[in-house]
Design an enzyme around this catalytic site. Sequence first.
Site, PDB file in Angstrom:
ATOM      1  CB  THR A   1      -8.750  -0.154  -8.637  1.00 44.49           C
ATOM      2  OG1 THR A   1      -8.602   1.010  -7.856  1.00 44.49           O
ATOM      3  CG2 THR A   1      -8.099  -1.277  -7.936  1.00 44.49           C
TER       4      THR A   1
ATOM      5  CB  THR B   1      -5.430   0.889  -6.771  1.00 49.44           C
ATOM      6  OG1 THR B   1      -6.250   2.024  -6.997  1.00 49.44           O
ATOM      7  CG2 THR B   1      -4.698   1.059  -5.459  1.00 49.44           C
TER       8      THR B   1
ATOM      9  CG  ASP C   1      -8.459   5.344  -0.733  1.00 54.76           C
ATOM     10  OD1 ASP C   1      -9.303   6.016  -1.350  1.00 54.76           O
ATOM     11  OD2 ASP C   1      -8.074   4.225  -1.124  1.00 54.76           O
TER      12      ASP C   1
ATOM     13  NE  ARG D   1      -4.185   1.741   0.778  1.00 43.71           N
ATOM     14  CZ  ARG D   1      -5.162   1.975  -0.086  1.00 43.71           C
ATOM     15  NH1 ARG D   1      -5.108   1.505  -1.324  1.00 43.71           N
ATOM     16  NH2 ARG D   1      -6.219   2.667   0.292  1.00 43.71           N
TER      17      ARG D   1
ATOM     18  CD  GLU E   1      -8.869   6.549  -4.760  1.00 44.29           C
ATOM     19  OE1 GLU E   1      -9.701   5.632  -4.579  1.00 44.29           O
ATOM     20  OE2 GLU E   1      -9.208   7.685  -5.127  1.00 44.29           O
TER      21      GLU E   1
ATOM     22  CB  SER F   1     -12.732  -0.705  -0.358  1.00 40.89           C
ATOM     23  OG  SER F   1     -13.079   0.455   0.311  1.00 40.89           O
TER      24      SER F   1
END
Length: 594
Positions: free
Chosen positions: A415, A433, A455, A128, A435, A480
């Site tokens: 994504t 992703t 996010d 991430r 985003e 998510s």
Amino acid sequence: MLNLRLGGLLAVVLAGPMAAQQAADAVAPEATTSTGFESMSDAVSAAMAAKADGVPVMAQDWMVVAANPHAVEAGAEVLRQGGTAADAMIAVQAVLGLVEPQSSGLGGGAFLVWHDGATGEITTLDGRETAPMAATPRLFLDEEGAPLSFFDAVVGGRSVGVPGTPALLQAAHDRWGKAAWGGLFDPAISLAEQGFAVSPRLAELIAGDAGRLGRFPDTAAYFLPNGAPLAAGDMLSNQPYADVLRRIAQDGADVFYTSDIAQDIVARVKGAEGNPGVMEPVDLAIYKVKERPAVCVEYRAHEVCGMGPPSSGALTVGQTLGMLESFEIPGAADAETWRLIGDASRLAFADRERYMADIDFVPMPLKGLLSPEYLAERALLLTGDDALPEVSAGTPKFEHAMLWAPGESIEFPSTSHISIVDGYGNALSMTTTIENGFGSRLMVHGFLLNNELTDFSFRSHVDGVPVANRVEPGKRPRSSMAPTIVRKDGAPVLVLGSPGGSRIIGYVTQAIIAWIDWGMDVQQAVASPHGVNRFGPFDLEAGTPMETLGPDLELLGYEVSVTELNSGLHAISVGPDGLQGGADPRREGIALGE
Ligand code: GLU
């Protein structure tokens, strides 16, 4: 009335129509417009025909499903040569960053779930994006402390998190790769140098975003040459992207984080006119992929495993399924089905908003949220006949009790999802992703930089109570994304995931129910028309039979919104007869296997 047994309580059962109905309900595939992919190879046209006919692609040894035929072909070739699912994913991701640049790439982040064919273990890797060390909870607040508007925050440097995807590719290869690292980038390098035909979907998205893409010279020059948006079928090459891939191929992903590439990213982020960010070279130099415990729940004798925090994906899918476990879920044509799924999802989303964030920064009731006693207690709320008038977060068992305020984060869909099963029995599920579509709109070295920091909740506090998912230095924004592997008796039976912002949770949950409860095959399950309820109105997929359920759902007390629900579900099932691949007809992806 409903037939259910819950914590010693007995209620009533309701049976309903099963799978057949939904097979007929599939939405019109994107493949009905000419995509230019038909001429690529016989295998690609066969895969496209299967998708258009609503039938899965069948194979025995390996299968790869992703969002663009060029990317899928690159992965298929790696698997054909005896590469692992991790090797193939690297080739797929490198091509996706070129041909589907609006959705994922080197400038973004991803989560990966891995089932190891040799050991039977599940591993999850968190690649991430991360907030720079100079980011504070005020990042998305104006001078008066009010949240910025979404696109004021997104476009420019402020929203850019330190990319994780290059490091994730390396980490996956270090653990599970068999093929030589460098060669995995060859298909993407050739395609970037020789050029590829812009797909209809990419062209449409560029045209729709021309105003924002036009704000930054490098981005404008690439997507709007001579001031006009690229059109479908235009040949597009990307030498800077080929060059950066070549350097990663030669020197490893480290070069991305420590060289002039990192410095150029920082310069672009800090120099973004009107909306600069706060990233420094050290933020890239210290980036690490994190191995996290998988989050698994039991559902109808299956084990549903996925990505834990900072993703809310597996927890929210898991909570929803956990609450539904004691109910029979009639077919997709039945309003009762959507009442159950919708309210279970609303309850799970209430907990998500209150409790879920980066667990390295925020104590979370991880076990409590999934404990069978807690879910049984929450499921009691579903035993009525109508929509729950109000939904709020529950009080799961918490080892270190904390009071959190509900957050406020906005997600729009972009994504991409990659599902792969290889010839060694490994399964890989990765959602990747940048985003928003085209991320921050900042481009450097031929790839787009993410806007993943949006996010985070824009509000840091509500009435003096902190929000769990507020911005903090070094923290990862809540996601998510729900890359998922469903197992039975320890072996993978379904590998899936989707893009779609926070609707991902609904798409993945629904596909699992369609496959397990309604007996659909993977192609039917991914094509099945959507109903998604997060925290507000019940979203029903426009142009599908879901629309006709609207009045029934309104009678039950829901506010209904008929809208496009553009999932990109990519799924593989593994059974005694081999592998079946399903690609979402709403996008350009295909399944290939042998
Ligand atoms: N940024 C979103 C997330 O991590 C994904 C965006 C999307 O799928 O559209 O949850």
